[in-house]
Design a protein around this motif. Structure first.
Motif, PDB file in Angstrom:
ATOM      1  N   LYS A   8      40.402  33.200  39.445  1.00 33.60           N
ATOM      2  CA  LYS A   8      39.543  34.333  39.810  1.00 33.60           C
ATOM      3  C   LYS A   8      40.360  35.619  39.909  1.00 33.60           C
ATOM      4  CE  LYS A   8      36.368  33.869  43.100  1.00 33.60           C
ATOM      5  NZ  LYS A   8      35.673  33.939  44.428  1.00 33.60           N
ATOM      6  N   LYS A   9      41.485  35.554  40.579  1.00 36.35           N
ATOM      7  CA  LYS A   9      42.347  36.737  40.713  1.00 36.35           C
ATOM      8  C   LYS A   9      42.857  37.187  39.357  1.00 36.35           C
ATOM      9  CE  LYS A   9      46.521  38.435  43.006  1.00 36.35           C
ATOM     10  NZ  LYS A   9      47.522  38.182  44.064  1.00 36.35           N
TER      11      LYS A   9
ATOM     12  N   GLN B 274      41.473  36.835  36.419  1.00 34.30           N
ATOM     13  CA  GLN B 274      40.391  37.494  35.681  1.00 34.30           C
ATOM     14  C   GLN B 274      40.269  38.959  36.093  1.00 34.30           C
ATOM     15  OE1 GLN B 274      38.261  36.487  33.273  1.00 34.30           O
ATOM     16  NE2 GLN B 274      38.902  34.344  33.185  1.00 34.30           N
ATOM     17  N   LYS B 275      40.318  39.204  37.392  1.00 36.31           N
ATOM     18  CA  LYS B 275      40.124  40.573  37.877  1.00 36.31           C
ATOM     19  C   LYS B 275      41.331  41.460  37.575  1.00 36.31           C
ATOM     20  CE  LYS B 275      36.393  38.803  39.376  1.00 36.31           C
ATOM     21  NZ  LYS B 275      36.569  37.520  38.701  1.00 36.31           N
TER      22      LYS B 275
ATOM     23  N   TYR C 114      41.081  42.300  33.977  1.00 36.51           N
ATOM     24  CA  TYR C 114      39.954  43.233  33.814  1.00 36.51           C
ATOM     25  C   TYR C 114      40.369  44.651  34.211  1.00 36.51           C
ATOM     26  CZ  TYR C 114      35.759  45.832  35.159  1.00 36.51           C
ATOM     27  OH  TYR C 114      34.811  46.806  35.310  1.00 36.51           O
ATOM     28  N   TYR C 115      40.987  44.790  35.383  1.00 35.85           N
ATOM     29  CA  TYR C 115      41.384  46.125  35.835  1.00 35.85           C
ATOM     30  C   TYR C 115      42.449  46.727  34.922  1.00 35.85           C
ATOM     31  CZ  TYR C 115      38.404  45.940  39.887  1.00 35.85           C
ATOM     32  OH  TYR C 115      37.307  45.888  40.706  1.00 35.85           O
TER      33      TYR C 115
ATOM     34  N   GLY D 143      32.113  38.206  39.389  1.00 35.39           N
ATOM     35  CA  GLY D 143      32.719  39.445  38.917  1.00 35.39           C
ATOM     36  C   GLY D 143      33.022  39.418  37.434  1.00 35.39           C
TER      37      GLY D 143
ATOM     38  N   TYR E 237      46.232  46.300  43.124  1.00 41.44           N
ATOM     39  CA  TYR E 237      45.396  45.114  43.293  1.00 41.44           C
ATOM     40  C   TYR E 237      46.172  43.806  43.469  1.00 41.44           C
ATOM     41  CZ  TYR E 237      41.838  48.229  41.248  1.00 41.44           C
ATOM     42  OH  TYR E 237      40.986  49.280  40.981  1.00 41.44           O
TER      43      TYR E 237
ATOM     44  N   LEU F 267      39.085  40.850  45.330  1.00 39.78           N
ATOM     45  CA  LEU F 267      38.896  41.510  44.032  1.00 39.78           C
ATOM     46  C   LEU F 267      37.461  41.338  43.537  1.00 39.78           C
ATOM     47  CD1 LEU F 267      42.296  40.596  42.392  1.00 39.78           C
ATOM     48  CD2 LEU F 267      41.561  42.851  43.185  1.00 39.78           C
ATOM     49  N   GLU F 268      36.888  40.165  43.778  1.00 39.45           N
ATOM     50  CA  GLU F 268      35.476  39.936  43.427  1.00 39.45           C
ATOM     51  C   GLU F 268      34.588  40.921  44.174  1.00 39.45           C
ATOM     52  OE1 GLU F 268      31.995  36.592  44.199  1.00 39.45           O
ATOM     53  OE2 GLU F 268      34.085  35.943  44.193  1.00 39.45           O
TER      54      GLU F 268
ATOM     55  N   CYS G 101      34.866  44.383  42.696  1.00 34.65           N
ATOM     56  CA  CYS G 101      34.182  44.418  41.393  1.00 34.65           C
ATOM     57  C   CYS G 101      32.662  44.503  41.577  1.00 34.65           C
ATOM     58  CB  CYS G 101      34.561  43.172  40.590  1.00 34.65           C
ATOM     59  SG  CYS G 101      33.939  43.157  38.914  1.00 34.65           S
TER      60      CYS G 101
ATOM     61  N   TRP H 205      30.102  46.432  36.549  1.00 37.38           N
ATOM     62  CA  TRP H 205      29.581  45.081  36.776  1.00 37.38           C
ATOM     63  C   TRP H 205      28.101  45.140  37.137  1.00 37.38           C
ATOM     64  CZ3 TRP H 205      27.564  42.450  41.035  1.00 37.38           C
ATOM     65  CH2 TRP H 205      27.455  41.064  40.892  1.00 37.38           C
TER      66      TRP H 205
END
Length: 151
Positions: free
Chosen positions: A21-22, A24-25, A28-29, A60, A103, A111-112, A115, A121
């Protein structure tokens, strides 16, 4: 051009306690901020960090192929990788380092939450219920407009 996997490997080498999950974010950022900092306006967004597109998932922003690569780890920390900083241009590396500074210490849940509060989003979710699955793409123009407004 670097790939989404190159960027992911950089974060795995340089950020603490990265789970899927982390990761991915962070990726993304990195994509969103590179897009914002390396294009003049929302009408011409040709400078991208890599070619993948993110989707507005329940948890997210996410890239399905990146998720598949690391899904075996579930919520566990993904092992560290070798630092690949030498493969990035100075501009690319600068964005990765800045994203990591802002981040990198946050966990996937934080982070979710961030987002979920941002328009790219939200716009891609287009009013879907919070737990509804979605493969709706997050538009580059929405990313640019959102983050450019913060500069």
């Amino acid at each position: 051009m670097v790939t989404i996997y190159d960027v992911a490997n950089w974060f795995l080498a340089n950020s603490p306690d990265v789970n899927n999950k982390k990761l991915q974010k962070l990726v993304y950022y990195a994509y969103a901020w590179f897009l914002t900092l390396n294009n003049e306006n929302a009408d011409e967004l040709s400078n991208r960090l890599f070619d993948n597109r993110f989707e507005a998932w329940v948890h997210g922003a996410a890239d399905p192929r990146l998720y598949e690569k690391y899904k075996m780890y579930g919520y566990k920390t993904i092992p560290k990788t070798q630092d690949n900083s030498d493969m990035f241009s100075p501009d690319e590396l600068d964005v990765l380092q800045q994203v990591n500074e802002v981040y990198g210490e946050l966990n996937g849940n934080a982070l979710e939450s961030i987002c979920h509060q941002e328009l790219p989003w939200q716009n891609a979710r287009n009013g879907l219920p919070p737990n509804a699955p979605s493969h709706n793409p997050i538009a580059d123009v929405d990313m640019f407009n959102c983050y450019a407004s913060r500069l």
